[in-house]
Design a protein around this motif. Structure first.
Motif, PDB file in Angstrom:
ATOM      1  N   ILE A   1       8.082   8.644   7.591  1.00 40.62           N
ATOM      2  CA  ILE A   1       9.396   8.238   7.064  1.00 40.62           C
ATOM      3  C   ILE A   1       9.204   7.437   5.779  1.00 40.62           C
ATOM      4  O   ILE A   1       8.139   6.883   5.528  1.00 40.62           O
ATOM      5  CB  ILE A   1      10.180   7.334   8.069  1.00 40.62           C
ATOM      6  CG1 ILE A   1       9.337   6.102   8.456  1.00 40.62           C
ATOM      7  CG2 ILE A   1      10.636   8.120   9.284  1.00 40.62           C
ATOM      8  CD1 ILE A   1      10.126   5.008   9.116  1.00 40.62           C
ATOM      9  N   GLY A   2      10.266   7.392   5.012  1.00 35.29           N
ATOM     10  CA  GLY A   2      10.216   6.583   3.793  1.00 35.29           C
ATOM     11  C   GLY A   2      10.737   5.182   4.086  1.00 35.29           C
ATOM     12  O   GLY A   2      11.385   4.942   5.108  1.00 35.29           O
ATOM     13  N   CYS A   3      10.449   4.275   3.173  1.00 35.39           N
ATOM     14  CA  CYS A   3      10.875   2.890   3.394  1.00 35.39           C
ATOM     15  C   CYS A   3      12.394   2.754   3.424  1.00 35.39           C
ATOM     16  O   CYS A   3      12.936   1.931   4.168  1.00 35.39           O
ATOM     17  CB  CYS A   3      10.274   1.973   2.339  1.00 35.39           C
ATOM     18  SG  CYS A   3       8.505   1.722   2.604  1.00 35.39           S
TER      19      CYS A   3
ATOM     20  N   ASP B   1       1.507  -0.139   6.899  1.00 36.62           N
ATOM     21  CA  ASP B   1       1.236  -0.955   8.080  1.00 36.62           C
ATOM     22  C   ASP B   1       2.386  -1.955   8.242  1.00 36.62           C
ATOM     23  O   ASP B   1       2.545  -2.864   7.419  1.00 36.62           O
ATOM     24  CB  ASP B   1      -0.087  -1.703   7.868  1.00 36.62           C
ATOM     25  CG  ASP B   1      -0.406  -2.616   9.044  1.00 36.62           C
ATOM     26  OD1 ASP B   1       0.387  -2.650  10.018  1.00 36.62           O
ATOM     27  OD2 ASP B   1      -1.444  -3.316   8.966  1.00 36.62           O
ATOM     28  N   PRO B   2       3.197  -1.772   9.294  1.00 33.21           N
ATOM     29  CA  PRO B   2       4.357  -2.662   9.475  1.00 33.21           C
ATOM     30  C   PRO B   2       3.965  -4.144   9.465  1.00 33.21           C
ATOM     31  O   PRO B   2       4.749  -4.984   9.013  1.00 33.21           O
ATOM     32  CB  PRO B   2       4.907  -2.250  10.840  1.00 33.21           C
ATOM     33  CG  PRO B   2       4.429  -0.868  11.053  1.00 33.21           C
ATOM     34  CD  PRO B   2       3.112  -0.759  10.352  1.00 33.21           C
ATOM     35  N   ALA B   3       2.763  -4.439   9.942  1.00 35.53           N
ATOM     36  CA  ALA B   3       2.359  -5.844  10.005  1.00 35.53           C
ATOM     37  C   ALA B   3       2.297  -6.486   8.622  1.00 35.53           C
ATOM     38  O   ALA B   3       2.339  -7.707   8.492  1.00 35.53           O
ATOM     39  CB  ALA B   3       1.013  -5.970  10.709  1.00 35.53           C
TER      40      ALA B   3
ATOM     41  N   GLY C   1       6.355   6.144  12.344  1.00 35.10           N
ATOM     42  CA  GLY C   1       6.716   6.822  11.090  1.00 35.10           C
ATOM     43  C   GLY C   1       6.090   6.154   9.877  1.00 35.10           C
ATOM     44  O   GLY C   1       5.701   6.825   8.913  1.00 35.10           O
ATOM     45  N   CYS C   2       5.998   4.855   9.911  1.00 35.91           N
ATOM     46  CA  CYS C   2       5.401   4.104   8.801  1.00 35.91           C
ATOM     47  C   CYS C   2       3.906   4.397   8.724  1.00 35.91           C
ATOM     48  O   CYS C   2       3.377   4.748   7.671  1.00 35.91           O
ATOM     49  CB  CYS C   2       5.649   2.609   9.008  1.00 35.91           C
ATOM     50  SG  CYS C   2       4.857   1.531   7.798  1.00 35.91           S
ATOM     51  N   ARG C   3       3.232   4.314   9.863  1.00 39.34           N
ATOM     52  CA  ARG C   3       1.771   4.478   9.881  1.00 39.34           C
ATOM     53  C   ARG C   3       1.338   5.895   9.505  1.00 39.34           C
ATOM     54  O   ARG C   3       0.259   6.090   8.962  1.00 39.34           O
ATOM     55  CB  ARG C   3       1.218   4.137  11.271  1.00 39.34           C
ATOM     56  CG  ARG C   3       1.297   2.652  11.565  1.00 39.34           C
ATOM     57  CD  ARG C   3       0.472   2.274  12.780  1.00 39.34           C
ATOM     58  NE  ARG C   3       0.847   0.931  13.214  1.00 39.34           N
ATOM     59  CZ  ARG C   3       1.703   0.682  14.195  1.00 39.34           C
ATOM     60  NH1 ARG C   3       2.253   1.673  14.892  1.00 39.34           N
ATOM     61  NH2 ARG C   3       2.013  -0.568  14.491  1.00 39.34           N
TER      62      ARG C   3
ATOM     63  N   VAL D   1      10.000  -6.310   5.733  1.00 41.96           N
ATOM     64  CA  VAL D   1      11.134  -5.642   6.381  1.00 41.96           C
ATOM     65  C   VAL D   1      10.909  -5.600   7.895  1.00 41.96           C
ATOM     66  O   VAL D   1      11.846  -5.709   8.699  1.00 41.96           O
ATOM     67  CB  VAL D   1      11.311  -4.202   5.840  1.00 41.96           C
ATOM     68  CG1 VAL D   1      12.450  -3.481   6.546  1.00 41.96           C
ATOM     69  CG2 VAL D   1      11.552  -4.230   4.332  1.00 41.96           C
ATOM     70  N   TRP D   2       9.643  -5.462   8.237  1.00 37.98           N
ATOM     71  CA  TRP D   2       9.326  -5.358   9.661  1.00 37.98           C
ATOM     72  C   TRP D   2       9.771  -6.598  10.446  1.00 37.98           C
ATOM     73  O   TRP D   2      10.220  -6.518  11.578  1.00 37.98           O
ATOM     74  CB  TRP D   2       7.820  -5.097   9.844  1.00 37.98           C
ATOM     75  CG  TRP D   2       7.502  -4.669  11.243  1.00 37.98           C
ATOM     76  CD1 TRP D   2       6.762  -5.351  12.155  1.00 37.98           C
ATOM     77  CD2 TRP D   2       7.971  -3.495  11.886  1.00 37.98           C
ATOM     78  NE1 TRP D   2       6.746  -4.671  13.339  1.00 37.98           N
ATOM     79  CE2 TRP D   2       7.473  -3.524  13.200  1.00 37.98           C
ATOM     80  CE3 TRP D   2       8.757  -2.399  11.473  1.00 37.98           C
ATOM     81  CZ2 TRP D   2       7.744  -2.515  14.122  1.00 37.98           C
ATOM     82  CZ3 TRP D   2       9.026  -1.401  12.388  1.00 37.98           C
ATOM     83  CH2 TRP D   2       8.523  -1.472  13.701  1.00 37.98           C
ATOM     84  N   GLN D   3       9.662  -7.732   9.809  1.00 44.55           N
ATOM     85  CA  GLN D   3      10.097  -8.973  10.469  1.00 44.55           C
ATOM     86  C   GLN D   3      11.596  -8.945  10.754  1.00 44.55           C
ATOM     87  O   GLN D   3      12.068  -9.486  11.745  1.00 44.55           O
ATOM     88  CB  GLN D   3       9.788 -10.179   9.594  1.00 44.55           C
ATOM     89  CG  GLN D   3       8.303 -10.369   9.333  1.00 44.55           C
ATOM     90  CD  GLN D   3       8.078 -11.601   8.483  1.00 44.55           C
ATOM     91  OE1 GLN D   3       8.700 -12.631   8.696  1.00 44.55           O
ATOM     92  NE2 GLN D   3       7.189 -11.494   7.507  1.00 44.55           N
TER      93      GLN D   3
ATOM     94  N   ASN E   1       0.813  -1.230   0.000  1.00 43.28           N
ATOM     95  CA  ASN E   1       0.000   0.000   0.000  1.00 43.28           C
ATOM     96  C   ASN E   1       0.841   1.273   0.000  1.00 43.28           C
ATOM     97  O   ASN E   1       0.344   2.350  -0.266  1.00 43.28           O
ATOM     98  CB  ASN E   1      -0.932   0.027   1.214  1.00 43.28           C
ATOM     99  CG  ASN E   1      -2.047  -0.995   1.060  1.00 43.28           C
ATOM    100  OD1 ASN E   1      -2.503  -1.260  -0.056  1.00 43.28           O
ATOM    101  ND2 ASN E   1      -2.439  -1.587   2.174  1.00 43.28           N
ATOM    102  N   ARG E   2       2.114   1.132   0.319  1.00 42.59           N
ATOM    103  CA  ARG E   2       2.970   2.332   0.335  1.00 42.59           C
ATOM    104  C   ARG E   2       3.614   2.518  -1.035  1.00 42.59           C
ATOM    105  O   ARG E   2       4.791   2.244  -1.225  1.00 42.59           O
ATOM    106  CB  ARG E   2       4.078   2.188   1.391  1.00 42.59           C
ATOM    107  CG  ARG E   2       3.613   2.342   2.802  1.00 42.59           C
ATOM    108  CD  ARG E   2       4.736   2.851   3.704  1.00 42.59           C
ATOM    109  NE  ARG E   2       4.887   4.304   3.587  1.00 42.59           N
ATOM    110  CZ  ARG E   2       5.812   4.999   4.252  1.00 42.59           C
ATOM    111  NH1 ARG E   2       6.684   4.393   5.032  1.00 42.59           N
ATOM    112  NH2 ARG E   2       5.881   6.305   4.111  1.00 42.59           N
ATOM    113  N   VAL E   3       2.827   2.973  -1.956  1.00 41.57           N
ATOM    114  CA  VAL E   3       3.383   3.178  -3.299  1.00 41.57           C
ATOM    115  C   VAL E   3       4.260   4.420  -3.289  1.00 41.57           C
ATOM    116  O   VAL E   3       5.381   4.432  -3.775  1.00 41.57           O
ATOM    117  CB  VAL E   3       2.251   3.337  -4.343  1.00 41.57           C
ATOM    118  CG1 VAL E   3       2.835   3.484  -5.729  1.00 41.57           C
ATOM    119  CG2 VAL E   3       1.309   2.134  -4.273  1.00 41.57           C
TER     120      VAL E   3
HETATM  121 FE1  SF4 Z   1       7.906  -1.533   5.814  1.00 44.66          FE
HETATM  122 FE2  SF4 Z   1       9.263   0.281   7.114  1.00 44.66          FE
HETATM  123 FE3  SF4 Z   1       8.238   0.808   4.695  1.00 44.66          FE
HETATM  124 FE4  SF4 Z   1       6.661   0.562   6.799  1.00 44.66          FE
HETATM  125  S1  SF4 Z   1       8.205   2.127   6.473  1.00 44.66           S
HETATM  126  S2  SF4 Z   1       6.344  -0.345   4.799  1.00 44.66           S
HETATM  127  S3  SF4 Z   1       7.694  -1.019   7.949  1.00 44.66           S
HETATM  128  S4  SF4 Z   1       9.822  -0.670   5.183  1.00 44.66           S
END
Ligand code: SF4
Ligand code: TRP
Length: 412
Positions: free
Chosen positions: A347-349, A316-318, A341-343, A322-324, A307-309
């Motif tokens: 911040i950027g990925c 959503d880290p879940a 920051g993600c939600r 990368v979150w794992q 969803n983070r295009v």
């Molecule tokens: Fe994954 Fe981090 Fe990007 Fe969120 S900010 S989608 S946790 S890489």
């Protein structure tokens, strides 16, 4: 409670043996490190460890292309050393260079019912899974019994294995029990045991006899434990007498091959680059000697929450692989900040991935450095293996002397 548990329970950890093997079928990655090697590195500090390259086991599945094995053997040993397996605490060797494993395997095969091997779950499972290979061989059926020989040759107390191998340790216990039952009853066993008891001195012999009686007649397990401790503390009796006394104590014969315990290693939580378990067959690995630039590139190109295009899309880290990895490489307080920051799309990925890259490099850098020494000078590795082989063989030979004797194979 199992009354024929092994006699190790009262031996201090540094004298208890740990045996484990690994098949050489490719180079090792972070999944192996977090799943197995890190554990070995801990174990070598506490126990007397025997770690070996299970090249014969690899042949049971790769008999048609043994070149892979040949190539992987030395590389794997270097990976172990890189990960911190220390040849001055652990004995590191190659299975096929200790022929006693094969001899014991042959002897055990004489008394192992076929049905025990046929019902080991990995037998059918692996045949199903590795359909492209013909595993209807004698050697493959015997795979777990060869493993039993590996373990019993050193009279190991513990065998660190993953869930999938527990059945093999269980088989080993059954085989040991059967062996002791069949061959532990030497002629005149009881008289020999009584004689052996006397060698502990009058007082101890009396105590032993009283404790033995309480256990055998009244099922007093505390008495059993006390008697075992008494036997362990004896400095002046031979190994043969000790085994007689252990066996006699529990109403059996001599315990020639003690039953090992599985030391279950928790399944590795090491996720791969795609969020699935890290595994060569998924092509999602980072090897232990991966170049730093390569590590960085692999993490930077990892998929994230779909969803983070754009950077402005909240995520959503879940839902992010990368979150794992953050669970392994990042401490909790920093994780909270990153999740926030993600939600909020704060911040950027790529920013989020940076601590993973750093954590991983911090773990891998010392490994690459250690490995370099060995790749530059292969004789170092050859010498470590040679020394490990000698020390291992010494122990395996000791066991085989008793095994041959018990089975009536000493012709004089
Ligand atoms: Fe994954 Fe981090 Fe990007 Fe969120 S900010 S989608 S946790 S890489
Ligand atoms: N079968 C084990 C595996 O696939 C390797 C192995 C061979 C082993 N011999 C062993 C493990 C003895 C423990 C003890 O992982």
């Amino acid at each position: 409670m199992n009354s024929i548990t092994n006699s190790h329970s009262t031996i201090p950890a540094q004298f208890q043996r740990v045996v484990s093997g690994m098949r050489p079928t490719g180079n090792l990655h972070l999944g192996h490190y977090h799943g197995v090697l890190k554990n070995w590195v801990h174990l070598q500090r506490e126990y007397e460890c025997f770690f070996f390259v299970a090249d014969w086991h690899a042949l049971t599945t790769h008999y048609e292309d043994p070149a892979v094995i040949e190539k992987s053997v030395w590389e794997m040993v270097i990976d172990w050393l890189a990960a911190g397996v220390n040849p001055s605490s652990a004995r590191i060797f190659i299975q096929s260079q200790v022929p006693e494993h094969a001899e014991l395997h042959t002897l055990l095969s004489m008394m192992t019912p076929l049905s025990w091997l046929e019902r080991v779950p990995t037998y059918k499972d692996q045949q199903e899974k590795l359909k492209e290979r013909d595993l209807s061989t004698y050697g493959f059926l015997g795979y777990p019994l060869l493993q039993s020989a590996d373990i019993l040759a050193y009279r190991a107390a513990h065998v660190p294995v993953g869930e999938d191998q527990v059945a093999h340790v269980e088989l080993t216990r059954e085989v040991a029990r059967r062996f002791n039952h069949l061959y532990g009853k030497e002629p005149g066993f009881e008289e020999k045991a009584e004689q052996a008891a006397k060698k502990m001195g009058k007082k101890n012999a009396k105590l032993y006899s009283r404790l033995r009686k309480s256990f055998q007649e009244a099922g007093d397990h505390e008495a059993l434990e006390t008697a075992r401790a008494l036997l362990e503390s004896q400095q002046n009796i031979t190994m043969g007498d000790r085994e007689r006394l252990f066996g006699y104590l529990e109403g059996g014969g001599k315990i020639i091959l003690p039953e090992p315990q599985a030391l279950l290693t928790k399944a590795s939580k090491m996720p791969g680059l795609d969020g699935q378990k890290m595994s060569k067959s998924y092509g999602n690995t980072i090897s232990l000697r991966e170049e730093p630039e390569q590590v960085e590139k692999k993490i930077r190109t990892m998929p994230t929450d779909t969803n983070r295009v754009r950077k402005t899309d909240p995520g959503d880290p879940a839902k992010c692989p990368v979150w794992q990895l953050h669970q392994i490489y990042t401490d909790e307080s920093q994780r909270e900040t990153l999740a926030e920051g993600c939600r909020t799309a704060g911040i950027g990925c790529l920013d989020c991935k940076q601590p993973v890259i750093e954590g991983m490099l911090k773990e891998l850098t010392p490994m690459r450095e250690r490995a370099q020494k060995f790749t530059e000078d292969p004789t170092l590795v050859r010498n470590i293996i040679e020394e490990g082989r000698e020390l291992a063989r010494e122990e395996a030979i000791r066991t085989m002397v008793e095994v041959r004797q018990a089975m009536g194979l000493v012709y004089t």
